[in-house]
Scaffold this motif. Structure first.
Motif, PDB file in Angstrom:
ATOM      1  N   ALA A 123       0.827  -1.251   0.030  1.00  0.00           N
ATOM      2  CA  ALA A 123      -0.098   0.045  -0.042  1.00  0.00           C
ATOM      3  C   ALA A 123       0.890   1.045   0.083  1.00  0.00           C
ATOM      4  O   ALA A 123       0.411   2.315  -0.435  1.00  0.00           O
ATOM      5  N   ALA A 124       1.994   1.184   0.606  1.00  0.00           N
ATOM      6  CA  ALA A 124       2.827   2.291   0.885  1.00  0.00           C
ATOM      7  C   ALA A 124       3.580   2.783  -0.470  1.00  0.00           C
ATOM      8  O   ALA A 124       3.944   3.859  -0.900  1.00  0.00           O
ATOM      9  N   GLY A 125       3.636   1.689  -1.581  1.00  0.00           N
ATOM     10  CA  GLY A 125       4.153   1.964  -2.837  1.00  0.00           C
ATOM     11  C   GLY A 125       5.615   1.930  -2.673  1.00  0.00           C
ATOM     12  O   GLY A 125       6.408   1.785  -1.817  1.00  0.00           O
ATOM     13  N   ASP A 126       6.207   2.749  -3.801  1.00  0.00           N
ATOM     14  CA  ASP A 126       7.591   2.895  -3.835  1.00  0.00           C
ATOM     15  C   ASP A 126       8.140   4.130  -2.976  1.00  0.00           C
ATOM     16  O   ASP A 126       8.353   5.383  -3.582  1.00  0.00           O
ATOM     17  N   ASP A 127       8.238   3.949  -1.756  1.00  0.00           N
ATOM     18  CA  ASP A 127       8.358   5.118  -0.778  1.00  0.00           C
ATOM     19  C   ASP A 127       9.971   5.041  -0.557  1.00  0.00           C
ATOM     20  O   ASP A 127      10.498   5.840   0.523  1.00  0.00           O
ATOM     21  N   LYS A 128      10.737   4.398  -1.172  1.00  0.00           N
ATOM     22  CA  LYS A 128      12.343   4.413  -1.138  1.00  0.00           C
ATOM     23  C   LYS A 128      12.777   3.953   0.334  1.00  0.00           C
ATOM     24  O   LYS A 128      13.867   4.491   0.745  1.00  0.00           O
ATOM     25  N   VAL A 129      12.056   3.006   0.889  1.00  0.00           N
ATOM     26  CA  VAL A 129      12.328   2.306   2.028  1.00  0.00           C
ATOM     27  C   VAL A 129      13.512   1.328   1.864  1.00  0.00           C
ATOM     28  O   VAL A 129      14.340   1.318   2.870  1.00  0.00           O
ATOM     29  N   TRP A 130      12.872   0.328   1.050  1.00  0.00           N
ATOM     30  CA  TRP A 130      13.875  -0.702   0.974  1.00  0.00           C
ATOM     31  C   TRP A 130      14.673  -0.655   0.011  1.00  0.00           C
ATOM     32  O   TRP A 130      14.429  -0.452  -1.248  1.00  0.00           O
ATOM     33  N   ILE A 131      15.938  -1.359   0.406  1.00  0.00           N
ATOM     34  CA  ILE A 131      16.854  -1.603  -0.768  1.00  0.00           C
ATOM     35  C   ILE A 131      16.725  -2.767  -1.285  1.00  0.00           C
ATOM     36  O   ILE A 131      16.916  -3.225  -2.431  1.00  0.00           O
TER      37      ILE A 131
ATOM     38  N   GLY B 207      21.997 -13.794   2.571  1.00  0.00           N
ATOM     39  CA  GLY B 207      21.206 -13.988   1.300  1.00  0.00           C
ATOM     40  C   GLY B 207      20.694 -12.831   0.540  1.00  0.00           C
ATOM     41  O   GLY B 207      20.095 -12.700  -0.301  1.00  0.00           O
ATOM     42  N   LEU B 208      20.917 -11.505   1.465  1.00  0.00           N
ATOM     43  CA  LEU B 208      20.403 -10.265   0.893  1.00  0.00           C
ATOM     44  C   LEU B 208      21.593  -9.281   0.876  1.00  0.00           C
ATOM     45  O   LEU B 208      22.361  -9.472   1.601  1.00  0.00           O
ATOM     46  N   PRO B 209      21.635  -8.720  -0.496  1.00  0.00           N
ATOM     47  CA  PRO B 209      22.782  -7.979  -0.472  1.00  0.00           C
ATOM     48  C   PRO B 209      22.957  -6.829   0.594  1.00  0.00           C
ATOM     49  O   PRO B 209      22.256  -6.203   1.288  1.00  0.00           O
ATOM     50  N   THR B 210      24.276  -6.669   1.032  1.00  0.00           N
ATOM     51  CA  THR B 210      24.504  -5.292   1.794  1.00  0.00           C
ATOM     52  C   THR B 210      24.961  -4.134   1.147  1.00  0.00           C
ATOM     53  O   THR B 210      26.233  -4.657   0.227  1.00  0.00           O
ATOM     54  N   THR B 211      24.748  -3.351   1.093  1.00  0.00           N
ATOM     55  CA  THR B 211      25.313  -2.088   0.098  1.00  0.00           C
ATOM     56  C   THR B 211      25.829  -0.871   0.832  1.00  0.00           C
ATOM     57  O   THR B 211      26.469  -0.321   0.218  1.00  0.00           O
ATOM     58  N   ALA B 212      25.337  -0.723   1.909  1.00  0.00           N
ATOM     59  CA  ALA B 212      25.680   0.791   2.566  1.00  0.00           C
ATOM     60  C   ALA B 212      25.338   1.937   1.962  1.00  0.00           C
ATOM     61  O   ALA B 212      25.746   2.796   1.994  1.00  0.00           O
ATOM     62  N   ALA B 213      24.131   1.619   0.982  1.00  0.00           N
ATOM     63  CA  ALA B 213      23.768   2.746   0.048  1.00  0.00           C
ATOM     64  C   ALA B 213      24.853   3.219  -0.812  1.00  0.00           C
ATOM     65  O   ALA B 213      24.832   4.163  -1.321  1.00  0.00           O
ATOM     66  N   CYS B 214      25.754   2.014  -1.253  1.00  0.00           N
ATOM     67  CA  CYS B 214      26.618   2.304  -2.242  1.00  0.00           C
ATOM     68  C   CYS B 214      26.712   1.115  -3.158  1.00  0.00           C
ATOM     69  O   CYS B 214      27.293   0.077  -2.937  1.00  0.00           O
TER      70      CYS B 214
ATOM     71  N   PHE C  38      26.715   4.853   3.639  1.00  0.00           N
ATOM     72  CA  PHE C  38      27.927   4.604   4.623  1.00  0.00           C
ATOM     73  C   PHE C  38      27.487   5.297   5.987  1.00  0.00           C
ATOM     74  O   PHE C  38      28.370   5.226   6.938  1.00  0.00           O
ATOM     75  N   ALA C  39      26.246   5.758   6.257  1.00  0.00           N
ATOM     76  CA  ALA C  39      25.466   6.108   7.332  1.00  0.00           C
ATOM     77  C   ALA C  39      26.452   7.353   7.914  1.00  0.00           C
ATOM     78  O   ALA C  39      26.604   7.554   9.043  1.00  0.00           O
ATOM     79  N   THR C  40      26.869   8.188   6.826  1.00  0.00           N
ATOM     80  CA  THR C  40      27.571   9.367   7.166  1.00  0.00           C
ATOM     81  C   THR C  40      26.768  10.642   7.230  1.00  0.00           C
ATOM     82  O   THR C  40      27.506  11.724   7.348  1.00  0.00           O
ATOM     83  N   GLY C  41      25.480  10.613   7.407  1.00  0.00           N
ATOM     84  CA  GLY C  41      24.536  11.921   7.141  1.00  0.00           C
ATOM     85  C   GLY C  41      23.776  11.740   8.252  1.00  0.00           C
ATOM     86  O   GLY C  41      23.642  10.937   9.180  1.00  0.00           O
ATOM     87  N   LEU C  42      23.226  12.852   8.561  1.00  0.00           N
ATOM     88  CA  LEU C  42      22.192  13.275   9.675  1.00  0.00           C
ATOM     89  C   LEU C  42      20.814  13.510   9.067  1.00  0.00           C
ATOM     90  O   LEU C  42      19.945  13.839   9.992  1.00  0.00           O
ATOM     91  N   VAL C  43      20.740  13.508   7.857  1.00  0.00           N
ATOM     92  CA  VAL C  43      19.269  13.882   7.593  1.00  0.00           C
ATOM     93  C   VAL C  43      18.499  13.198   6.445  1.00  0.00           C
ATOM     94  O   VAL C  43      17.318  13.257   6.231  1.00  0.00           O
ATOM     95  N   GLY C  44      19.166  12.123   6.148  1.00  0.00           N
ATOM     96  CA  GLY C  44      18.448  10.925   5.328  1.00  0.00           C
ATOM     97  C   GLY C  44      18.388  11.301   3.899  1.00  0.00           C
ATOM     98  O   GLY C  44      17.550  10.590   3.406  1.00  0.00           O
TER      99      GLY C  44
END
Length: 222
Positions: A87-95, A137-144, A177-183
């Motif tokens: 229901a939430a759609g593509d809310d950019k939550v899940w990698i 079994g799931l990729p680890t990306t650290a958003a990179c 890499f979890a280096t920000g404060l604002v998401g």
């Protein structure tokens, strides 16, 4: 106000850190509003009810009570989580997320162990994992994307959660890499603020907050 100064940060002993950042966010919004000559609607800082119609409480204590009384199955809880994610759609939550079929199979396996619930303190609790922590079994990306790898075993914290009966739904977005404060520093997009989409999500793990609010998953982060 007592203050302890360090090389990289200042810690205010008189108020909790989360309250400090909440206050800072409000002050920033006030200053921003004044700069552009508009008034600030403080009601926007309050929680907004999820848009989905479900009334099922998926909080940890509510789940425990429902499972113990036999009024809820793990499969039904996971089906509800999946419905809320859809229901939430593509809310950019899940990698990345575990396959629906695998999640339902894990739920069925726990339902078959209902008699062991007293020994499983997190029986049937769905949780999300910040994507700098390994889940087998799931990729680890650290958003990179260039850093991505797929681990063959889970991090110890994830292993213990699963051992206690919890169900890992997937990996959530974060500041690279979890280096920000604002998401907002992620090539996977910016998770929408669960309270007000007009505002940034905040924090280095904003997607966990949104998944907790919208999909009712607990979070595992750094």
């Amino acid at each position: 106000m007592p203050v302890v100064a360090g090389r990289s940060r200042t810690v205010c002993n008189s108020i909790p850190v989360h309250s400090f950042w909440a206050l800072a966010s409000i002050l920033y919004a006030i200053a921003d509003s004044a700069a552009v000559g508009r008034s600030l609607d403080f009601s926007s800082f309050g929680p907004r009810e999820p848009s989905m119609n479900s009334v099922l409480d998926l909080g940890v204590h509510a789940l425990r009570a429902s499972y113990s009384s036999g009024t809820l199955t793990c499969r039904a809880a996971i089906e509800e989580v999946l419905a809320r994610i859809s229901a939430a759609g593509d809310d950019k939550v899940w990698i990345s997320r575990a396959k629906d079929a695998d999640l339902l199979a894990a739920a069925d396996a726990l339902d078959a162990r209902r008699g062991e619930i007293k020994g499983l303190p997190l029986y049937g609790v769905p949780f999300a994992v910040k994507d700098n922590i390994d889940v087998a079994g799931l990729p680890t990306t650290a958003a990179c994307p260039g850093f991505a790898y797929t681990p063959t075993k889970s991090a110890e914290v994830v292993r213990r959660l699963v051992e206690a009966g919890a169900i890992a739904i997937g990996k959530t977005n974060l500041d690279q890499f979890a280096t920000g404060l604002v998401g907002v520093r992620s090539p996977y997009g910016v998770p929408r603020n669960p309270f007000n989409p007009d505002y940034i999500p905040g924090g280095s793990r904003p997607a966990e907050a949104r998944s907790s609010r919208r999909s009712a998953t607990s979070g595992c982060g750094s």
